[in-house]
Design a protein around this motif. Structure first.
Motif, PDB file in Angstrom:
ATOM      1  N   ASN A 154      59.316  43.607  43.874  1.00 28.54           N
ATOM      2  CA  ASN A 154      60.577  44.064  44.449  1.00 28.54           C
ATOM      3  C   ASN A 154      61.723  43.530  43.577  1.00 28.54           C
ATOM      4  N   PRO A 155      62.527  44.372  42.950  1.00 30.16           N
ATOM      5  CA  PRO A 155      62.642  45.825  43.116  1.00 30.16           C
ATOM      6  C   PRO A 155      62.167  46.637  41.917  1.00 30.16           C
ATOM      7  N   THR A 156      61.585  45.971  40.909  1.00 33.00           N
ATOM      8  CA  THR A 156      61.301  46.679  39.659  1.00 33.00           C
ATOM      9  C   THR A 156      59.958  47.409  39.664  1.00 33.00           C
ATOM     10  N   LEU A 157      59.205  47.275  40.742  1.00 35.84           N
ATOM     11  CA  LEU A 157      57.955  48.025  40.933  1.00 35.84           C
ATOM     12  C   LEU A 157      56.932  47.784  39.828  1.00 35.84           C
ATOM     13  N   ARG A 158      56.921  46.557  39.290  1.00 39.92           N
ATOM     14  CA  ARG A 158      55.859  46.189  38.366  1.00 39.92           C
ATOM     15  C   ARG A 158      54.590  45.905  39.164  1.00 39.92           C
ATOM     16  N   VAL A 159      53.459  46.334  38.654  1.00 42.76           N
ATOM     17  CA  VAL A 159      52.184  46.186  39.348  1.00 42.76           C
ATOM     18  C   VAL A 159      51.468  44.955  38.803  1.00 42.76           C
ATOM     19  N   ALA A 160      51.266  43.973  39.650  1.00 38.15           N
ATOM     20  CA  ALA A 160      50.630  42.723  39.223  1.00 38.15           C
ATOM     21  C   ALA A 160      49.175  42.951  38.835  1.00 38.15           C
ATOM     22  N   ASP A 161      48.698  42.120  37.921  1.00 34.55           N
ATOM     23  CA  ASP A 161      47.271  42.136  37.585  1.00 34.55           C
ATOM     24  C   ASP A 161      46.547  41.310  38.648  1.00 34.55           C
ATOM     25  N   VAL A 162      46.467  41.886  39.831  1.00 31.64           N
ATOM     26  CA  VAL A 162      45.913  41.166  40.982  1.00 31.64           C
ATOM     27  C   VAL A 162      44.483  40.720  40.715  1.00 31.64           C
ATOM     28  N   ASP A 163      43.646  41.619  40.217  1.00 32.18           N
ATOM     29  CA  ASP A 163      42.243  41.273  39.991  1.00 32.18           C
ATOM     30  C   ASP A 163      42.105  40.184  38.940  1.00 32.18           C
ATOM     31  N   GLY A 164      42.880  40.297  37.853  1.00 39.46           N
ATOM     32  CA  GLY A 164      42.795  39.293  36.793  1.00 39.46           C
ATOM     33  C   GLY A 164      43.274  37.928  37.250  1.00 39.46           C
ATOM     34  N   ILE A 165      44.367  37.900  37.997  1.00 40.61           N
ATOM     35  CA  ILE A 165      44.911  36.628  38.480  1.00 40.61           C
ATOM     36  C   ILE A 165      43.955  35.986  39.482  1.00 40.61           C
ATOM     37  N   ILE A 166      43.371  36.790  40.363  1.00 38.89           N
ATOM     38  CA  ILE A 166      42.417  36.253  41.338  1.00 38.89           C
ATOM     39  C   ILE A 166      41.203  35.653  40.627  1.00 38.89           C
ATOM     40  N   ALA A 167      40.675  36.356  39.642  1.00 39.54           N
ATOM     41  CA  ALA A 167      39.508  35.851  38.917  1.00 39.54           C
ATOM     42  C   ALA A 167      39.838  34.546  38.196  1.00 39.54           C
ATOM     43  N   MET A 168      41.009  34.490  37.554  1.00 35.67           N
ATOM     44  CA  MET A 168      41.418  33.280  36.858  1.00 35.67           C
ATOM     45  C   MET A 168      41.611  32.127  37.833  1.00 35.67           C
ATOM     46  N   ALA A 169      42.257  32.405  38.966  1.00 36.82           N
ATOM     47  CA  ALA A 169      42.517  31.359  39.956  1.00 36.82           C
ATOM     48  C   ALA A 169      41.225  30.834  40.567  1.00 36.82           C
ATOM     49  N   LEU A 170      40.274  31.721  40.824  1.00 38.79           N
ATOM     50  CA  LEU A 170      38.991  31.306  41.384  1.00 38.79           C
ATOM     51  C   LEU A 170      38.287  30.330  40.459  1.00 38.79           C
ATOM     52  N   ALA A 171      38.345  30.627  39.161  1.00 36.94           N
ATOM     53  CA  ALA A 171      37.708  29.734  38.192  1.00 36.94           C
ATOM     54  C   ALA A 171      38.391  28.376  38.125  1.00 36.94           C
ATOM     55  N   ARG A 172      39.674  28.340  38.475  1.00 38.02           N
ATOM     56  CA  ARG A 172      40.445  27.093  38.430  1.00 38.02           C
ATOM     57  C   ARG A 172      40.528  26.404  39.790  1.00 38.02           C
ATOM     58  N   GLY A 173      39.971  26.999  40.829  1.00 37.52           N
ATOM     59  CA  GLY A 173      40.037  26.400  42.151  1.00 37.52           C
ATOM     60  C   GLY A 173      41.404  26.461  42.787  1.00 37.52           C
ATOM     61  N   VAL A 174      42.181  27.497  42.445  1.00 35.89           N
ATOM     62  CA  VAL A 174      43.537  27.670  42.959  1.00 35.89           C
ATOM     63  C   VAL A 174      43.558  28.830  43.946  1.00 35.89           C
ATOM     64  N   LEU A 175      44.263  28.668  45.064  1.00 34.04           N
ATOM     65  CA  LEU A 175      44.377  29.732  46.059  1.00 34.04           C
ATOM     66  C   LEU A 175      45.378  30.791  45.601  1.00 34.04           C
TER      67      LEU A 175
END
Length: 393
Positions: A154-175
């Motif tokens: 909001n408001p620039t409508l950029r689409v986050a790399d949700v899948d990539g960030i989740i995978a990276m965070a899981l490997a690092r133990g971050v929620l």
């Protein structure tokens, strides 16, 4: 003369062999129990019941279960606003000494919470580009506890790399907490993609009528979900029964409104791109959107109901555009059944410096449009007239 009342002060609700088609509004703040044993049973989980509205009430429970079903969640907490939900997600997860990594294009108030309030509580924060997993990974610290992103910014409508960030965070133990307000559960279900927390401003398209202020937060981990509920009760993030009742009504037409708004938004985005004086259009389903390929996999090829665009002419052009957009509300909101126009430089992101707004791509000629359910042809004609007026300045 006797002081004995001739009738009860509280008349019992009438019984009926039939039932209401519409769930009733229950504004009562307090609920009476038969005796102390009955109250104990409620608090200890042996019996189902309500005690005090801050701790829960029927209208919030019904709404929460409806959004749970849409998000594939369980035990989601309904709060008094979307920012209430963001706050519960943050304060229910982190503590002094922790670090929160956020997207650099969060909603303006979320940015202020990150930049001003959390540091005051001893919680470190930093921001990174949510479209770049490498940037997020580089910003992770040993004390990073939580990542906060928006599915669509909001408001620039950029689409986050949700899948990539989740995978990276899981490997690092971050929620990972995902604010899913813009796409709604129809566009994306973050929990199903591995996110730990999902957040909504129910105020917006889900309720859909600009008459209810509500939020929702749910966690995958039942213990974290229970902590969210306890925090929301203790800190008074209570949702109004009336607002919950209104939002329940809104959800019954949600699918119809979503489909109509999304279809019209796609047409409006294409029409704006062809109008002289429009310098750029941001709509995830368009092939010229910087995150178009990601939007296909994350949003199923749909662009949603939000369109952003930029016109020339600076503040003078912006004023002329709004004044000529007859019949459309210029208001800092979104998700209404009618189309609304927002100017982030003077609303959601006004607290940022001009330089900070420019870095995000927010100029004086930048507008965010929440597309409603009006006939598409009439809406496009209104925008054409307004853009022409801006070009004449």
């Amino acid at each position: 003369m006797s002081d004995t009342p001739s009738k009860p002060f509280r008349t019992p609700w009438p019984g009926s062999v039939s039932r209401p088609v519409v769930n009733p509004l229950q504004p009562s703040v307090v609920y009476a129990s038969d005796d102390p044993d009955a109250l104990d049973a409620q608090y200890e989980g042996g019996a189902k019941g309500f005690t005090y509205a801050r701790e829960g009430h029927p209208n919030a429970e019904v709404l929460g279960q409806m959004v749970d079903a849409m998000e594939g969640a369980k035990g989601g907490v309904v709060t008094g606003s979307g920012m209430g939900a963001v706050t519960v997600a943050l304060l229910g997860t982190v503590r002094a000494g922790d670090h929160v990594l956020g997207a650099d294009q969060l909603y303006g108030r979320s940015l202020r919470l990150m930049n001003e309030e959390l540091p005051r509580l001893g919680i470190a924060t930093s921001l990174a580009d949510p479209t770049d997993v490498a940037a997020f990974e580089a910003a992770i610290r040993p004390e990073t506890r939580l990542i906060l992103i928006e599915t669509v910014s909001n408001p620039t409508l950029r689409v986050a790399d949700v899948d990539g960030i989740i995978a990276m965070a899981l490997a690092r133990g971050v929620l990972v907490a995902v604010d899913n307000t813009f796409p709604t559960p129809r566009g994306c279900q973050p929990l199903a993609r591995g996110a730990d927390i999902v957040i909504h401003s129910v105020t917006k398209l889900m309720a859909g009528h600009s008459d209810a202020t509500l939020g929702y937060v749910a966690a995958r981990d039942p213990d974290l979900a229970a902590r969210f509920l306890t925090l929301a009760v203790s800190m008074g993030f209570t949702a109004s029964p009336f607002d919950c009742w209104l939002a329940e009504r809104g959800l019954y037409s949600f699918d119809l409104r979503y489909e109509r708004c999304t279809a019209t938004a796609a047409r409006l985005g294409d029409a704006l791109a062809d109008m002289p004086g429009v310098e750029r259009v941001l709509y995830p389903a368009r092939s010229d959107h910087p995150d178009h390929n990601r939007s296909i996999s994350l949003l199923g090829g749909e662009g949603g109901h939000m369109v952003s665009f930029e016109i020339a002419g600076g503040r003078a052009g912006a004023n002329a555009f709004v004044r000529a957009a007859e019949g459309l509300n210029f208001a800092p909101t979104l998700g209404d059944i009618a189309t609304t126009i927002s100017h982030p430089a003077t609303s959601s992101h006004r607290a940022l410096t001009p330089e900070a707004r420019a870095a995000l791509g927010i100029s004086e000629g930048f507008f965010r449009i929440s597309v409603g359910c009006e006939p598409a042809d009439a809406l496009i004609a209104t925008f054409d007239t307004a853009v022409r007026a801006a070009c004449e300045v």
